[in-house]
Motif scaffolding. Structure first.
Motif, PDB file in Angstrom:
ATOM      1  N   TYR A  64       0.878   1.119  30.408  1.00  0.00           N
ATOM      2  CA  TYR A  64       0.714   1.911  31.627  1.00  0.00           C
ATOM      3  C   TYR A  64       0.224   1.035  32.775  1.00  0.00           C
ATOM      4  N   ASN A  73      -1.683   3.750  39.915  1.00  0.00           N
ATOM      5  CA  ASN A  73      -1.242   5.099  40.259  1.00  0.00           C
ATOM      6  C   ASN A  73      -1.937   5.614  41.514  1.00  0.00           C
ATOM      7  N   HIS A  86      -0.061   9.772  39.757  1.00  0.00           N
ATOM      8  CA  HIS A  86       1.139   9.283  39.079  1.00  0.00           C
ATOM      9  C   HIS A  86       1.389   7.814  39.419  1.00  0.00           C
ATOM     10  N   SER A 170       1.906  10.277  34.378  1.00  0.00           N
ATOM     11  CA  SER A 170       0.785  11.120  34.786  1.00  0.00           C
ATOM     12  C   SER A 170      -0.539  10.614  34.234  1.00  0.00           C
ATOM     13  N   SER A 171      -1.509  10.434  35.136  1.00  0.00           N
ATOM     14  CA  SER A 171      -2.852  10.062  34.711  1.00  0.00           C
ATOM     15  C   SER A 171      -3.725  11.305  34.652  1.00  0.00           C
ATOM     16  N   HIS A 179      -4.351   8.391  30.479  1.00  0.00           N
ATOM     17  CA  HIS A 179      -3.032   8.888  30.863  1.00  0.00           C
ATOM     18  C   HIS A 179      -2.427   9.693  29.728  1.00  0.00           C
ATOM     19  N   LYS A 195      -5.622   3.528  30.085  1.00  0.00           N
ATOM     20  CA  LYS A 195      -4.423   3.126  30.821  1.00  0.00           C
ATOM     21  C   LYS A 195      -3.953   1.725  30.450  1.00  0.00           C
TER      22      LYS A 195
END
Length: 212
Positions: A64, A73, A86, A170-171, A179, A195
């Motif tokens: 991620y 994000n 995001h 999406s976090s 995430h 992440k």
């Protein structure tokens, strides 16, 4: 993709033309039928273009973010409940790059809007053969007895569910730097994952597009 589609028609019937589609249209989105790293096999109409069943036919795990923070994000939930933001192309994210790379040089299959799917979009892919009917709430999995992988294998062949979960863009909300992922071994979506995956590449990804 058309195989054996050229040549001259002679006195006998032509019966070796093969037409396959490496994309699937579902819930108003265009999905890559293969997992990142796999290659579409235009002859057999599946994702066996490279590798073997032992290595997920070439499926590649990604990360991620290279750091365990919000560097990769934004902070826009954009309608997703319990989501903080995001992936937006900032920071160093091999997850983001895996799908964004499909947009290079005119785009893959002619599309230039490839991206990492969101949590709620991923939930739409879950298929529980023994119930319940998706989309499932967070932390809820398919009923016991559901066929694995918990996805429509006709639309998404060779999904290597035993290799681990699929990442979303999406976090989670809050400052936990987590995430959301969906695991197609049981169909469950959860958000308790750092992440940067403790500095390793841990997640698979199936890229999605909004069209041309």
């Amino acid at each position: 993709i058309v195989t054996n589609g050229t040549g001259t028609v002679g006195a006998v019937s032509v019966n070796n033309v093969v037409v396959t589609c490496p994309m699937a249209y579902k819930n108003n989105l265009v999905w890559n039928r293969c997992t990142h790293g796999q290659q579409w096999n235009a002859t057999t109409g599946d994702c066996t273009g490279t590798g073997n069943s032992g290595n997920g036919y070439g499926a590649i795990k990604v990360q991620y973010c290279s750091t365990n923070d919000n560097a990769c994000n934004d902070a826009d939930a954009d309608g997703e409940i319990g989501v903080n933001g995001h992936l937006n192309g900032n920071g160093t994210s091999s997850l983001y790059s895996a799908c964004d790379s499909l947009n290079a040089i005119g785009g893959t299959y002619g599309y230039t809007t490839w991206r990492v799917p969101r949590r709620d979009e991923m939930k739409q892919l879950v298929l529980c053969s023994a119930g319940p009917t998706p989309p499932l709430a967070d932390e809820v999995q398919c009923a016991p007895g559901s066929v694995m992988p918990t996805i429509n294998s006709a639309l998404f062949p060779n999904t290597p569910a035993t290799m681990g979960p699929y990442g979303s863009s999406s976090s989670t909300a809050g400052a936990d730097y987590l995430h959301y992922r969906t695991n197609f071994s049981a169909g469950m979506t959860a958000g308790g994952y750092n992440k940067n995956d403790f500095g390793s590449s841990e997640i698979l990804v199936r890229c999605v597009s909004t069209g041309p």
